[in-house]
Each structure stands twice: as structure tokens, then as C-alpha cells.
Scaffold this motif. Structure first.
Motif: not given
Length: 138
Positions: A5, A7, A106, A110, A113
Motif C-alpha cells: 500500500i 498513499q 485511511r 488500507r 486489508t
């Protein structure tokens, strides 16, 4: 299946040299290092003029959203309503980074998950880690 991930988060550098007020930092989470998050600063925001990354515990980031946490090089704490401070302590000085808590939440959602909190141990590759440690010892 997603294993990494990334971001971008808009951050405000409160105490920094060279003088840069806002900068997009990138948070990175990789299932192959399930306990850690990495926060990368672009070259214009660093003393050296090159991208700099700090790696620290995902648990520190999670806990720091609610209460002051950390005693070493990285410290995280809530700041007012809806903001979080991450402090980086180095021999060159201290950088204080202010971000919207919602963006950090956020990112953490993520990351959860990819590896749910509390199950990180299930994703460790102990054989690979041991081989890396022993590689230069012979």
C-alpha cells in the motif's frame, strides 16, 4: 492480492530546514515487513536534498492517533481536533510534521486489508530473515 500500500498525504512541516511549509509525504506498507510503515519525504523537504525515508512501527502510528506515543527517534501524538503530529528526532535536529488524522486513518485502514492488526506474525518469513542475518557472518 494486494501486498503493498502506498498513499500520498499532504503534510505541513512545522520545524524544518530548508524552509518548506507543505509537502506531499508518502506512506508505504508492505506485507513482507508487516510490523512497519515507511514515511518518505521528497528531496526538496530534506537537508540533504535527496529523498529520505523513516521506518517505524505501524502500532506506533495507530496508537499515536489517540495518545502521545514513542520515546525514541519517532514520536506520534494527537494535535487539536483532527490533526496528528509525527516528530522525527535525529542528530541534525527535530522535524515536526503535522497531518490530517483522517488521512492517516485511511492509510491504516488500507494497510489493515493487507495484514490485519494483531496477525502480523503470520506474515513473517522467518527463514528469509534468518538467512539475511547470517549472510555476512560466515
Amino acid at each position: 492480492m494486494i501486498t503493498i500500500i502506498e498513499q500520498a498525504v499532504q503534510a505541513r512541516l512545522v520545524a524544518a530546514a530548508p524552509k518548506v511549509e507543505t509537502v506531499p509525504v508518502t506512506f508505504h506498507y508492505d506485507r513482507s515487513d508487516p510490523f512497519a510503515v515507511r514515511m518518505a519525504f521528497p528531496a526538496p523537504a530534506t537537508l540533504e536534498g535527496v529523498e529520505v525515508s523513516w521506518t517505524f512501527a505501524r502500532e506506533l502510528l495507530e496508537a499515536g492517533l489517540e495518545r502521545p506515543c514513542g520515546h525514541g527517534d519517532v514520536r506520534v501524538r494527537p494535535y487539536g481536533s483532527g490533526r496528528t503530529v509525527v516528530e522525527f528526532h535525529a542528530p541534525e535536529g527535530v522535524a515536526i510534521v503535522l497531518m490530517a488524522t483522517s488521512e492517516l486513518l485511511r492509510f491504516l485502514e488500507r494497510a489493515a486489508t493487507v495484514v490485519p492488526p494483531g496477525l502480523e506474525h503470520l506474515y513473517l518469513d522467518m527463514d528469509h530473515s534468518l538467512a539475511e542475518l547470517m549472510r555476512d557472518s560466515c
